[in-house]
Design an enzyme around this catalytic site. Structure first.
Site, mmCIF file in Angstrom:
data_model
loop_
_atom_site.group_PDB
_atom_site.id
_atom_site.type_symbol
_atom_site.label_atom_id
_atom_site.label_comp_id
_atom_site.label_asym_id
_atom_site.label_seq_id
_atom_site.Cartn_x
_atom_site.Cartn_y
_atom_site.Cartn_z
ATOM 1 N N TYR A 163 0.814 -1.214 0.000
ATOM 2 C CA TYR A 163 0.000 0.000 0.000
ATOM 3 C C TYR A 163 0.852 1.270 0.000
ATOM 4 O O TYR A 163 0.344 2.359 -0.247
ATOM 5 C CB TYR A 163 -0.944 0.035 1.221
ATOM 6 N N LYS A 212 3.827 -15.286 2.590
ATOM 7 C CA LYS A 212 3.697 -16.069 1.355
ATOM 8 C C LYS A 212 5.126 -16.396 0.912
ATOM 9 O O LYS A 212 5.578 -16.030 -0.184
ATOM 10 C CB LYS A 212 2.924 -15.240 0.310
ATOM 11 N N ASP A 244 -2.680 -18.118 2.392
ATOM 12 C CA ASP A 244 -3.870 -18.796 1.863
ATOM 13 C C ASP A 244 -4.375 -19.836 2.849
ATOM 14 O O ASP A 244 -5.576 -19.995 3.067
ATOM 15 C CB ASP A 244 -3.605 -19.397 0.467
ATOM 16 N N ASP A 268 -4.824 -6.670 6.333
ATOM 17 C CA ASP A 268 -6.045 -5.964 5.958
ATOM 18 C C ASP A 268 -7.154 -6.981 5.668
ATOM 19 O O ASP A 268 -8.283 -6.890 6.175
ATOM 20 C CB ASP A 268 -5.732 -5.126 4.699
ATOM 21 N N ASP A 272 -10.399 -8.399 8.456
ATOM 22 C CA ASP A 272 -11.823 -8.305 8.120
ATOM 23 C C ASP A 272 -12.487 -9.678 8.176
ATOM 24 O O ASP A 272 -13.623 -9.812 8.639
ATOM 25 C CB ASP A 272 -12.013 -7.705 6.713
#
Ligand code: NAD
Length: 380
Positions: A163, A212, A244, A268, A272
């Site tokens: 980001y 990852k 994942d 992020d 959620d």
């Protein structure tokens, strides 16, 4: 933060009396209502444990736009910096109707939040996701999974990664192409890892570092640096998990997690997901910390303009954010436990605001919920 003399007869480091300077941002919508109730509970903690809470309110978001024409002033930032911690309600209005959203993006309410996070150098975001027994019916997971309950915390790096990397969109041979870059240096990884391990020590002593590393270089460096930091925390158990798999495990077996430590974008998405599996938006606290004990504490939800001013909002997420402030900024673990126990007790006693109401419970207003919680702060 001023430490007063320990009480007579108390052992060193126990029963400390403190003078705590807290900057409050009531904000917009339900913000002022829920912050009022959190202060009520904090005042009861102060009374029972012999502390002094000194509050200074600042304007931010729409409330600041209405008075100053901007969502955050330099004076407000200076007041926040001078405090020991910041307690916030929520900012923003109805994005389709409020005149605040006719303004250019840098003058809208949310710019105030980004501005204060930047000014206070808040790089670590903490979002607990807890399933309370009494609210298990709101959990969208199968009963055999929700029955085990869960109490996890996502520690997300907030100021680096994808980001904040360089980005551009170009046209190559008539084809549009967009490029985003994901970078982390070892110092950025180390400081969030240290926070993650410190916080795991205050909880159940387990860190799941999520990356990852089978694909990304940034994740391979992440894993190496986290391992190095783990060397200083032999009492904390470390495991690595690919993102994942983590997304899957959060709905398959969330009870396995204590602290999930991860980079910005993965955090992020996962935070959620973790919030959703609790099923109760009005119950979710959050904190953003810098590299000192300073932090900004706020509920995970927004300003709920649809129910603002009706005294029906659930103040529990803000009250639990205040408990995080006691624990992480002030090291007042017993006081934080007292607030969290009060929340559990009030639910056990059958009181509910509208958002978490179920038949057979007693419907309470926002201010009644604050009173009920304050009554249940039992003290030493
Ligand atoms: P929201 O979280 O405010 O509301 C979503 C739904 O949940 C609404 O139906 C609302 O009534 C309900 N709800 C939320 N908190 C509740 C509570 N404590 N008790 C009972 N019900 C509650 O999300 P939204 O409607 O998408 O956003 C509204 C405004 O809040 C927007 O301006 C948005 O930008 C802002 N926002 C601010 C923050 C923040 O300050 N950190 C975070 C998210 C959204």
């Amino acid at each position: 933060m001023i430490w007063n003399q320990a009480r007579k007869g108390a052992e060193m480091g126990e029963d400390r009396q403190m003078e705590l300077h807290i900057t409050c941002i009531p904000g917009d919508g339900i913000g002022p209502e829920i912050v009022r109730e959190a202060k009520k509970v904090l005042d009861k903690v102060a009374e029972k444990y012999g502390h002094q809470m000194l509050y200074t309110d600042i304007l931010m978001g729409g409330a600041s736009i209405d008075v100053h024409g901007v969502p955050l002033t330099e004076e407000a930032i200076a007041t926040a910096k001078a405090a020991d911690a910041v307690l916030m309600g929520s900012i923003g209005g109805d994005t389709t109707k409020s005149p605040w959203y006719q303004l250019p993006p840098n003058l809208r309410p949310e710019a105030g939040l980004l501005g204060i996070r930047k000014a206070l150098n808040l790089f670590a975001n903490l979002r607990p996701a807890v399933l309370y027994d009494e609210l298990a019916a709101a959990c969208p997971l199968k009963e055999e999974i929700s029955r085990a309950g869960f109490d996890l915390l996502i520690m997300r790096e907030l100021t680096g990664g994808l980001y904040f990397g360089e980005r551009k969109t170009v046209v190559e041979n008539g084809v549009r192409k967009a490029i985003d870059t994901l970078t982390y240096d070892e110092n950025e990884i180390r400081r969030i890892a240290v926070k993650g391990f410190d916080i795991a020590r205050k909880r159940r002593g387990k860190v799941t570092s999520v990356d990852k590393a089978n694909v990304l270089d940034s994740s391979r460096l992440w894993r190496k640096v986290v391992e190095e930091v783990a060397g200083d925390y032999p009492d904390v158990k470390l495991e690595h998990m690919l993102v994942d798999n983590c997304a899957m495990q959060l709905v398959k077996n969330p009870a396995q997690f204590d602290v999930i430590l991860t980079e910005n974008m993965f955090g992020d998405i996962l935070s959620d997901e973790a919030s959703m599996v609790t099923g109760s938006i009005g119950m979710l606290a959050s904190a953003s910390l810098n590299d000192t004990k300073f932090g900004l504490y706020e509920p995970s939800h927004g300003s709920a303009p649809d129910i603002a001013g009706q005294n029906v909002a659930n103040p529990i997420a803000t009250v639990l954010s205040a408990a995080m402030m006691l624990r992480y900024s002030f090291d007042l673990d017993k006081e934080a436990d007292a607030v969290e126990s009060a929340v559990k007790q009030v639910l056990k006693d059958g009181y509910r605001t509208g958002d978490i109401f179920s038949p057979g419970c007693v419907l309470t207003s926002c201010s009644q919920m604050g009173d009920l919680l304050a009554e249940r702060i039992l003290g030493i």
